[in-house]
Design a protein around this motif. Structure first.
Motif, short mmCIF file in Angstrom:
data_model
loop_
_atom_site.label_atom_id
_atom_site.label_comp_id
_atom_site.label_asym_id
_atom_site.label_seq_id
_atom_site.Cartn_x
_atom_site.Cartn_y
_atom_site.Cartn_z
N ARG A 1 0.84 -1.19 0.00
CA ARG A 1 0.00 0.00 0.00
C ARG A 1 0.87 1.25 0.00
O ARG A 1 2.04 1.21 0.39
CB ARG A 1 -0.94 0.01 1.20
N ILE A 2 0.29 2.35 -0.47
CA ILE A 2 0.97 3.64 -0.53
C ILE A 2 0.16 4.64 0.28
O ILE A 2 -1.07 4.70 0.16
CB ILE A 2 1.12 4.12 -1.98
N ASP A 3 0.83 5.46 1.08
CA ASP A 3 0.17 6.54 1.80
C ASP A 3 1.09 7.75 1.82
O ASP A 3 2.13 7.76 1.14
CB ASP A 3 -0.24 6.11 3.21
N LYS A 4 0.74 8.76 2.58
CA LYS A 4 1.52 9.99 2.58
C LYS A 4 2.89 9.81 3.24
O LYS A 4 3.78 10.65 3.06
CB LYS A 4 0.76 11.10 3.29
N ARG A 5 3.09 8.71 3.97
CA ARG A 5 4.38 8.47 4.62
C ARG A 5 5.36 7.74 3.71
O ARG A 5 6.56 7.97 3.76
CB ARG A 5 4.18 7.67 5.92
N GLY A 6 4.84 6.82 2.89
CA GLY A 6 5.72 6.05 2.03
C GLY A 6 5.03 4.81 1.49
O GLY A 6 3.80 4.77 1.35
N ILE A 7 5.81 3.77 1.19
CA ILE A 7 5.32 2.52 0.61
C ILE A 7 5.59 1.38 1.58
O ILE A 7 6.71 1.22 2.08
CB ILE A 7 6.01 2.22 -0.74
N THR A 8 4.57 0.59 1.83
CA THR A 8 4.70 -0.62 2.64
C THR A 8 4.49 -1.82 1.73
O THR A 8 3.47 -1.92 1.04
CB THR A 8 3.67 -0.65 3.78
N GLY A 9 5.48 -2.72 1.70
CA GLY A 9 5.36 -3.89 0.83
C GLY A 9 6.18 -5.04 1.33
O GLY A 9 6.76 -5.00 2.42
#
Length: 291
Positions: free
Chosen positions: A222-230
């Motif tokens: 997922r992508i959000d305003k903090r960065g990318i989690t994968g």
């Protein structure tokens, strides 16, 4: 580059005006001559084979009913099964070829800067980019066997050039399937669609990040305003925008490179059945620039 609208039907021009699609860009007709020729040739080749197999099956059944012991039940069953499978396979190939022909003969696409108009057997539907939600692209390389396996190599033929396919999912639930074997220059049309979707949805997604929303790519990414989690080789991995250098699409993956390691990707996201690849890359690039 804009194209003259002199040859565009008046109804198309009026619909484009009513929906504010802007200037006309290009027209994408179907490959009618090739589709009709292919359908006729395949029918001439396969239909007699199906008729011959049907005659053989009918003759064997009739002979077995007329003369007791002509064929034992098991051998008759195997005979019917084997030749019946061949007949069904030939009919399936005929169905695919005629389906492509019937779809293509009546289809034409009129592309404008703000969307496109799809014409299909006199029915017209206008799709502004705001109504095109997702674009999935599939590219098959040259000499790719369309029908898989040995029978595909013998009967399905070989594509003499790359085959581009795309699937457009619209907000009204409509799914539009396009292929280069049916529509001329549809890969170029797909590029315009990707650009239109990106320009329309990118500001909305960036605004959503400011409101705390997330963009889910897969179940684990997922992508959000903090960065990318994968998912990385060592397990779950979070990369902040300050760490990320750039992203690029290669070999059906989106590769994420960090500023510490710009020669080897830290995260790889599969693009199999992933919609809006260009939009995802634009989101990553934009977030990297503002961070």
């Amino acid at each position: 580059m804009e194209t003259s609208t002199s040859g565009i039907p008046q109804r198309i021009q009026q619909m484009a005006t009513d929906y504010n699609l802007g200037a006309f860009v290009a027209e994408y007709p179907s490959r009618i001559a090739w589709l009709v020729t292919r359908a006729i040739l395949v029918t001439i080749i396969l239909l007699p084979l199906v008729a011959l197999i049907g005659f053989m099956l009918l003759s064997e059944i009739t002979m077995s009913m007329r003369y007791d012991g002509y064929r034992d039940p098991f051998s008759l069953f195997m005979f019917i099964l084997i030749f019946g499978i061949f007949a069904l396979f030939f009919m399936f190939l005929l169905f695919l070829v005629w389906k492509d022909m019937l779809i293509g003969v009546g289809r034409r696409i009129y592309l404008h800067k703000g969307g496109f108009v799809l014409s299909h057997y006199g029915q017209f539907r206008c799709y502004p980019w705001e109504e095109v939600q997702e674009l999935r692209e599939y590219r098959l390389p040259a000499n790719f066997y369309r029908y898989y396996g040995l029978l595909g190599r013998l009967l399905g033929g070989i594509l003499t050039r790359p085959d581009y396919r795309c699937l457009l999912d619209c907000t009204d639930g409509t799914a539009i399937r396009l292929s280069s074997r049916i529509t001329e220059n549809v890969d170029e049309f797909g590029a315009f669609c990707s650009e239109g979707i990106t320009n329309t949805q990118l500001p909305r997604i960036l605004h959503g990040f400011g409101a705390g929303k997330e963009l889910f790519l897969t179940d684990s990414t997922r992508i959000d305003k903090r960065g990318i989690t994968g998912s990385a080789a060592e397990g779950k991995r979070f990369l902040s925008w300050q760490e990320i250098d750039h992203a690029e699409e290669t070999e059906r993956f989106i590769r994420i490179y960090t500023r510490e390691e710009v020669s080897f990707p830290t995260l790889s996201i599969s693009t199999k059945d992933q919609p809006n690849i260009e939009l995802i890359l634009a989101v990553i690039d934009q977030m990297c620039e503002v961070s």
